[in-house]
Design a protein around this motif. Structure first.
Motif, PDB file in Angstrom:
ATOM      1  N   ASP A  66      41.791  40.454  36.497  1.00 55.81           N
ATOM      2  CA  ASP A  66      41.308  41.673  37.302  1.00 55.81           C
ATOM      3  C   ASP A  66      40.367  42.650  36.514  1.00 55.81           C
ATOM      4  O   ASP A  66      39.413  43.317  36.887  1.00 55.81           O
ATOM      5  CB  ASP A  66      42.359  42.189  38.001  1.00 55.81           C
ATOM      6  CG  ASP A  66      42.693  41.271  39.244  1.00 55.81           C
ATOM      7  OD1 ASP A  66      42.143  40.162  39.614  1.00 55.81           O
ATOM      8  OD2 ASP A  66      43.848  41.620  39.754  1.00 55.81           O
ATOM      9  N   ASP A 122      37.124  41.523  35.605  1.00 53.06           N
ATOM     10  CA  ASP A 122      36.421  41.439  37.150  1.00 53.06           C
ATOM     11  C   ASP A 122      35.810  42.759  37.184  1.00 53.06           C
ATOM     12  O   ASP A 122      34.542  42.961  37.608  1.00 53.06           O
ATOM     13  CB  ASP A 122      37.330  41.147  38.301  1.00 53.06           C
ATOM     14  CG  ASP A 122      36.456  41.025  39.466  1.00 53.06           C
ATOM     15  OD1 ASP A 122      35.691  40.607  39.605  1.00 53.06           O
ATOM     16  OD2 ASP A 122      36.782  41.724  40.236  1.00 53.06           O
ATOM     17  N   ASN A 172      32.594  42.919  39.203  1.00 53.48           N
ATOM     18  CA  ASN A 172      32.841  42.032  40.207  1.00 53.48           C
ATOM     19  C   ASN A 172      32.239  40.472  39.999  1.00 53.48           C
ATOM     20  O   ASN A 172      31.999  39.960  41.073  1.00 53.48           O
ATOM     21  CB  ASN A 172      32.831  42.453  41.691  1.00 53.48           C
ATOM     22  CG  ASN A 172      33.501  43.864  41.747  1.00 53.48           C
ATOM     23  OD1 ASN A 172      32.992  44.879  42.131  1.00 53.48           O
ATOM     24  ND2 ASN A 172      35.007  43.906  41.412  1.00 53.48           N
ATOM     25  N   VAL A 202      35.617  38.178  41.218  1.00 57.46           N
ATOM     26  CA  VAL A 202      36.596  37.873  42.723  1.00 57.46           C
ATOM     27  C   VAL A 202      35.606  38.704  43.727  1.00 57.46           C
ATOM     28  O   VAL A 202      35.037  39.596  43.455  1.00 57.46           O
ATOM     29  CB  VAL A 202      37.830  38.938  42.569  1.00 57.46           C
ATOM     30  CG1 VAL A 202      38.731  38.869  43.925  1.00 57.46           C
ATOM     31  CG2 VAL A 202      38.706  38.828  41.309  1.00 57.46           C
ATOM     32  N   GLN A 225      34.311  40.538  46.897  1.00 59.70           N
ATOM     33  CA  GLN A 225      35.031  41.721  47.397  1.00 59.70           C
ATOM     34  C   GLN A 225      35.038  42.058  48.784  1.00 59.70           C
ATOM     35  O   GLN A 225      35.864  42.618  49.387  1.00 59.70           O
ATOM     36  CB  GLN A 225      33.972  42.935  46.984  1.00 59.70           C
ATOM     37  CG  GLN A 225      33.826  43.137  45.394  1.00 59.70           C
ATOM     38  CD  GLN A 225      35.298  43.421  44.993  1.00 59.70           C
ATOM     39  OE1 GLN A 225      35.859  44.414  45.141  1.00 59.70           O
ATOM     40  NE2 GLN A 225      35.898  42.419  44.346  1.00 59.70           N
ATOM     41  N   TRP A 231      38.024  37.873  49.554  1.00 59.17           N
ATOM     42  CA  TRP A 231      39.179  38.450  48.459  1.00 59.17           C
ATOM     43  C   TRP A 231      40.532  37.681  48.579  1.00 59.17           C
ATOM     44  O   TRP A 231      41.219  37.294  47.694  1.00 59.17           O
ATOM     45  CB  TRP A 231      39.098  39.886  48.271  1.00 59.17           C
ATOM     46  CG  TRP A 231      40.121  40.436  47.355  1.00 59.17           C
ATOM     47  CD1 TRP A 231      39.841  40.915  46.265  1.00 59.17           C
ATOM     48  CD2 TRP A 231      41.153  40.825  47.913  1.00 59.17           C
ATOM     49  NE1 TRP A 231      41.113  41.180  45.584  1.00 59.17           N
ATOM     50  CE2 TRP A 231      42.028  41.484  46.776  1.00 59.17           C
ATOM     51  CE3 TRP A 231      42.329  40.522  49.012  1.00 59.17           C
ATOM     52  CZ2 TRP A 231      43.390  41.620  46.674  1.00 59.17           C
ATOM     53  CZ3 TRP A 231      43.414  41.037  48.848  1.00 59.17           C
ATOM     54  CH2 TRP A 231      44.175  41.603  47.368  1.00 59.17           C
ATOM     55  N   LYS A 270      42.345  35.294  46.012  1.00 58.14           N
ATOM     56  CA  LYS A 270      43.617  35.942  45.368  1.00 58.14           C
ATOM     57  C   LYS A 270      44.885  34.989  45.619  1.00 58.14           C
ATOM     58  O   LYS A 270      45.751  34.928  44.679  1.00 58.14           O
ATOM     59  CB  LYS A 270      43.827  37.305  45.435  1.00 58.14           C
ATOM     60  CG  LYS A 270      42.807  38.262  45.089  1.00 58.14           C
ATOM     61  CD  LYS A 270      42.536  38.226  43.504  1.00 58.14           C
ATOM     62  CE  LYS A 270      43.645  38.680  42.728  1.00 58.14           C
ATOM     63  NZ  LYS A 270      43.322  38.756  41.170  1.00 58.14           N
ATOM     64  N   THR A 311      35.245  31.724  40.198  1.00 57.44           N
ATOM     65  CA  THR A 311      36.305  33.140  40.575  1.00 57.44           C
ATOM     66  C   THR A 311      37.466  32.688  39.617  1.00 57.44           C
ATOM     67  O   THR A 311      37.738  31.817  39.059  1.00 57.44           O
ATOM     68  CB  THR A 311      36.669  33.065  42.213  1.00 57.44           C
ATOM     69  OG1 THR A 311      37.470  32.257  42.422  1.00 57.44           O
ATOM     70  CG2 THR A 311      35.385  33.020  42.993  1.00 57.44           C
TER      71      THR A 311
END
Ligand SMILES: N[C@@H](CCC(=O)N[C@@H](CS)C(=O)NCC(=O)O)C(=O)O
Length: 199
Positions: A68, A71, A76, A79, A81, A86, A90, A149
């Motif tokens: 994170d 990211d 970004n 991941v 947005q 998202w 995740k 990702t």
């Protein structure tokens, strides 16, 4: 930045792949977690890898927080947005990490406990968690975005590690995941260099 890792670790491979994808330079420092080295414990009181030490000396762990951070540092690149995308990425990442956690507990049971103190029912329970998690990952593999990702790197780390710790299991039981891993280097060529390797 220094990243404590070991060549076998699925979580460390995930973090190193994420750094590479974002173009973030990290110095990878190999450690043996069993020996509980002082520099690792200073970076992560849990004594686990990956652990990242920033240039200002502060440290960041675990693999999810490190990714994170990468990211955010990279605007970004790891991941999506948009809210639904998202959530999907995740949750997929959490499932892949959770399968790794469950399987590693089973590996440690054998590695660190004498045979008479092992608890097969507990190991079986971890394996059931892992099997349900792998079923989820296979069911949702098509939901992953095309661009890599954190979910991709978590899955690639996990499957790369399983290839030598649970040899043949993915090919036998989860052909879609096996196929996905085979193709992954097409979208992330550095996989060959950064994939987990038996120590
Ligand atoms: N939730 C952690 C899991 C990290 C983890 O379990 N790492 C293992 C190596 S793959 C470890 O450091 N084990 C040593 C120990 O548990 O003492 C993450 O995502 O980084």
């Amino acid at each position: 930045m220094r990243l404590y890792y070991s060549s076998a670790s699925p979580f460390a491979a995930k973090a190193r792949m994420a750094a590479r994808h974002c173009g973030i330079d990290v110095e990878s420092v190999s450690v043996d977690t069993s020996a509980e080295p002082a520099d690792l414990l200073a970076a992560n009181p849990l004594g686990k890898i990956p652990a990242l030490v920033l240039d200002n000396g502060t440290s960041v762990y675990d693999s999810r927080v490190i990714c994170d951070l990468f990211d955010r540092m990279s605007g970004n690149q790891l991941v999506p947005q948009e809210l639904d995308a998202w959530r999907s990425v995740k949750t997929f990442e959490a499932a892949a990490d959770g399968v790794g956690d469950a399987l590693i507990l089973g590996v440690y049971e054998v590695r660190y406990r004498p045979e008479e103190k092992r608890h097969p029912d507990w190991v079986d329970k971890q394996m059931r968690k892992a099997d349900r998690g792998l079923a989820f990952l296979e069911d949702h593999i098509a939901d992953l975005p095309d661009e890599p990702t954190t979910a991709h790197f978590a899955l690639a780390g996990l499957l790369g590690w399983m290839a030598f710790r649970f040899e043949g299991k993915i090919e036998r039981e989860r052909p879609k995941l096996a196929q996905w891993l085979k193709q992954f280097p097409e979208s992330f060529p550095a996989y060959g260099e950064l994939q987990p390797r038996a120590a």
